[in-house]
Structure formats: C-alpha cells, structure tokens
Design a protein around this motif. Structure first.
Motif, short mmCIF file in Angstrom:
data_model
loop_
_atom_site.label_atom_id
_atom_site.label_comp_id
_atom_site.label_asym_id
_atom_site.label_seq_id
_atom_site.Cartn_x
_atom_site.Cartn_y
_atom_site.Cartn_z
N GLN A 293 52.21 32.41 43.66
CA GLN A 293 50.82 33.16 43.20
C GLN A 293 50.08 33.65 44.63
OE1 GLN A 293 49.53 34.68 40.32
NE2 GLN A 293 51.87 34.54 39.97
N PRO A 294 49.24 34.56 44.68
CA PRO A 294 48.52 34.75 46.12
C PRO A 294 47.57 33.56 46.38
CG PRO A 294 48.51 36.64 44.67
CD PRO A 294 49.25 35.51 43.81
N LEU A 295 47.29 33.35 47.45
CA LEU A 295 46.40 32.18 47.72
C LEU A 295 44.87 32.47 47.05
CD1 LEU A 295 47.57 31.21 51.29
CD2 LEU A 295 47.72 30.00 49.41
N PRO A 296 44.03 31.52 46.67
CA PRO A 296 42.81 31.97 46.07
C PRO A 296 42.03 33.16 46.72
CG PRO A 296 43.06 29.62 46.18
CD PRO A 296 44.36 30.22 46.99
N TYR A 297 42.03 33.20 48.17
CA TYR A 297 41.22 34.31 48.84
C TYR A 297 41.77 35.71 48.58
CZ TYR A 297 44.41 35.10 52.83
OH TYR A 297 45.45 35.50 53.53
N LEU A 298 42.96 35.52 47.94
CA LEU A 298 43.52 37.05 47.85
C LEU A 298 43.77 37.35 46.18
CD1 LEU A 298 46.41 36.95 50.51
CD2 LEU A 298 44.66 38.40 50.45
N PHE A 299 43.21 36.33 45.46
CA PHE A 299 43.37 36.53 44.03
C PHE A 299 42.23 36.89 43.28
CE2 PHE A 299 44.07 35.13 39.56
CZ PHE A 299 45.08 36.11 39.06
N ASP A 300 42.16 37.83 42.57
CA ASP A 300 41.01 38.40 41.77
C ASP A 300 41.49 38.91 40.38
OD1 ASP A 300 37.87 39.03 41.47
OD2 ASP A 300 38.77 40.97 41.11
N GLU A 301 40.96 38.27 39.21
CA GLU A 301 41.45 38.77 37.97
C GLU A 301 41.39 40.20 37.39
OE1 GLU A 301 43.34 37.18 35.56
OE2 GLU A 301 43.03 35.19 35.92
N GLN A 302 40.09 40.70 37.99
CA GLN A 302 40.08 42.12 37.72
C GLN A 302 40.74 42.87 38.67
OE1 GLN A 302 35.90 43.60 38.19
NE2 GLN A 302 36.21 45.60 37.43
#
Length: 440
Positions: A293-302
């Motif tokens: 999964q993308p690291l948190p800084y690269l992940f957005d649900e929308q």
C-alpha cells in the motif's frame, strides 16, 4: 475534486454549429490555449468546435463581470502562467460564464460572434512558459514490458511500487504540436562493438503520455498534502516524449536519461481543465494482491475513489508511403490512463514532498502509458519487442522504429454514458533528418 454543474449538461448546445457533435471541442469541454491570427500578438483563447473564442475581444465587449472578469483578464495574456496559478475558483467562474456566452440560447450572441475566429485561420502556441518539466514513470505495463526486455527475471526494480519514479527533463525543448523534430545525434554502442560511435539515432521512438500543468504552486520547503494535491492541478494535455532508444541504452547508467530525451518533447496546445474531466473521473485501479500500500503521505481515500481518469489514448503514424497511396494514418496503439499505477495527485505530492517548489505552468509527464498487451503499447520499443518484430503498414512499409518523414499523431477522448464525449485535439510531430555532424 471538481463537481458537476450546468456546464456538463448533455443536452447543452452551442450556437457555434461545429461544436455540436464535435469529437473534441463541444461546449462541454472549453479548453484554453494561446493562439495568434496573422501578425497579431499571441493571446488566450478557448476552443469551441472549429472556432476559437478570443478572450481579449470579449473583454473589450464587456462580456465578463466579477470573478469571471478577473479570470478573463489574466487568461487573455500571451501566456497562461498567471491564469493557471489562480486556481479552481477562477477556472470555474470563467468556464461557467463562457459556457453561458456560447450556449444556443445566449442573449449576447451578436457580441460573442464578433469574438470568434476560425481555427484554420489561427496558429497555436505553447500554452504557458514552462519553467520546469518532470517526467514520471507511472505506466506500470510500460515499465513491465521494458523491464522484461532488459531484465527478464526481474522486470520491475524494487522501488517501483513504493515510490512514483521520475526524472527532471528539459523544458527548453518542449514544442507545440505541429512543430517538426530533428532526429538527434549522439553516442551509441552495439553489444558487440568495442567502443561507441557518434551519429544519428537509428532507434527513434515516441512515448504516449499525458501532460499535467501545475496550477497554484507551493513555497520552497513546504510539501503538498495528498488531500490538497488536486487543487494544484490546473489542466491536462497530450505529451510525446520523443526518445532515442539506442542513445539511451548507452548513456542512461548510472544517472538516467540525458541526450536521448532532451532533444524534443511535443505537447498538444489546448489545456483541458479538471472541471471538464469531472464526469470521467474513476476510482484508481486496485493494486494486485501482495502489492504494498502507498505510504501514508501518498494515500488519500477520496483520491483513490476519484483520482483516476478514464481517458482513451491513441497513437497513429502517417508515413510517406501511406501518403503517396492516399491511405489514412496507421493506428499503432490504443491505450488508457486507467493503466497508471499512481494518480496525478500522488505525483504532485511526491514531487513536493522533499521541499521542491512547484510553480504555475510547470509541466509533469506521466511517463509512457501502455496497456497489458501489444495492441496498447505506448512505444515502438514495446510494440516491436525491442526491435525484433516489425509492424507492417497498409502501404507495404514496415517499421521497427521511426524513419525520417514519419509523422506521429496522438489523440485522446473521454467517453461515458449519459455525458458528451470530449477530446484533447491532436499532438503531432514530423521527423526530420539529422543534421550532419561537424568535426573540429
């Protein structure tokens, strides 16, 4: 993300007759670009069917008010950097007002008609002063195909699924569609040669990409959060990142592309707004089981729900042989931006995550967008399996790589039931012979 409004209505029609049913520029699109007519200066215009709406003339006729007027005053300039930097609200205000002005029931039709030019009477130019250009590598099928050619046992390098890969390109050699490109000279070395030689590239190729224009920038040292990245996207175009494969193969280690890429890149002249593409947003293609999964800084649900675009990409070639026989351009591939492994928002966020300051008018390339099979290959390197399997044309000609006189043409369209199809226009360039090299 952009919302739908009256400008997307499928029943909306324009009094500009050629706009109704136009494959690229119906009233639901309204892309912006820079044009000139005769000896007049370059200025901002909006495509509508086979015509161009002159924003400067419309300002002289007092057709704008409020925020739309402020946006129009900026968009009428000889380059769009300041307009791109205004952001979403200004784009929407201008789009809604121009849509109303060009609508079939427009009450200002006589004044608006005086602001229209036939596209055939105009020349198109680069839409913005491109200060910086970065090319990404987010087409996973292209990465896999090319990796299999050179690293059959390990086609994807370990970092590919963790980080949006990119490199800084050359902004000065970005060309407007229709500008011929010169075959580059450079060093090449065949596997069996003891030393390299210098001369014209023999493995000239195209790369089927989309371009992304940066809107509002960010201050040096201040990253862009993934949830805010869409606000920094001002529009899209087509991009051909011409590539000299034989030069690239010799020079790219250890630092990556150099002369193999910096001789020319071609973009389509019209900037298609995020608002025009709003009906064609789709969810990002799910990652395969086992992918990180993308690291948190690269992940957005929308962004994962709406950050991709269902954009069909086509590349064709017109050769001298096809032209002599009166035959149409030969389609080489049909691909789609749904094959991008990373979203545009992820590209923006990663680019700025180390503190890089993006600026209005900067251009980002997606990298070659290929589908899973050769019919969707975004480059000849893939389509010919590394130059081993020639493509046969209706003229009887064959191609492994591009020859002098070949013209490469990119087109792109978005389609969805219940909405009007819109397109990007064309991105085209013809290959000229290399210049003779001089010896001191």
């Amino acid at each position: 993300m952009s919302i739908l409004d009256e400008t997307h209505a499928p029943k909306l029609r324009s009094f500009v007759a050629t706009a109704n049913g136009h494959p690229d520029f119906p009233i639901q699109n309204l892309p912006i670009g820079i044009f000139s007519r005769g000896r007049a200066e370059r200025r901002g215009g909006i495509a509508i069917g086979d015509a161009i709406f002159d924003i400067g003339l419309a300002l002289q006729s007092d057709l704008f008010q409020g925020e739309a007027q402020e946006a129009a005053e900026t968009a009428a300039a000889s380059e769009l950097n300041a307009f791109l930097g205004l952001g979403t609200s200004a784009r929407i205000a201008l789009r809604r007002r121009v849509s109303a002005l060009l609508a079939a029931d427009s009450s200002e039709r006589p004044q608006v008609e005086a602001c229209l030019h036939q596209s055939s009477d105009c020349a198109m130019h680069l839409p913005a002063r491109i200060g910086d250009y970065t090319d990404f590598y987010v087409g996973i099928h292209h990465a896999m195909h090319v990796g299999q050619l050179f690293r059959p046992d390990n086609p994807l390098l370990p970092n590919y699924k963790h980080v949006p890969i990119g490199y800084h390109g050359r902004a000065s050699s970005i060309l407007a569609s229709g500008t011929a490109i010169r075959r580059p000279n450079g060093q090449t070395k065949t596997p069996d040669a003891e030393a390299p030689t210098y001369g014209p590239s023999r493995r000239l190729d195209y790369e089927l990409e989309i371009g992304v224009f940066v809107g509002p920038g960010n201050a040096l040292g201040e990253p862009i959060a993934i949830g805010d990245a869409a606000e920094h996207i001002a529009g899209f175009c087509l991009l051909n990142d011409w590539s000299a494969r034989d030069i690239q193969a010799w020079e790219y280690q250890p630092l990556g592309p150099f002369l193999a890429k910096n001789f020319a890149s071609t973009i389509s002249p019209w900037v298609v707004s995020p608002e025009a593409l709003a009906p064609f947003r789709i969810a990002q293609t799910p990652r395969e089981e086992g992918d990180p999964q993308p690291l948190p800084y690269l992940f957005d649900e929308q962004d994962q729900r709406q950050g991709a675009i269902d954009l069909e990409l086509e590349v064709a070639v017109m050769t001298e042989g096809l032209s002599r026989k009166g035959l149409p351009p030969h389609r080489l591939a049909l691909s789609n931006t749904r094959h991008m492994y990373w979203t545009v928002a992820q590209m923006i966020t990663h680019h700025a995550s180390g503190g890089c300051n993006l600026q209005p008018g900067d251009l980002l390339g997606s990298g070659t967008i290929s589908g899973p099979d050769l019919a969707a290959a975004g480059s000849l390197l893939e389509a010919t399996e590394g130059g081993k399997s020639p493509i046969r044309l209706a003229s009887g000609e064959e191609r492994l790589f591009l020859e002098d006189g070949d013209e490469v043409v990119f087109t792109a369209r978005v389609r969805r039931d219940g909405y009007v199809t819109i397109g990007f226009g064309s991105c085209r360039g013809k290959v000229l012979p290399a210049l003779h090299t001089l010896r001191s």
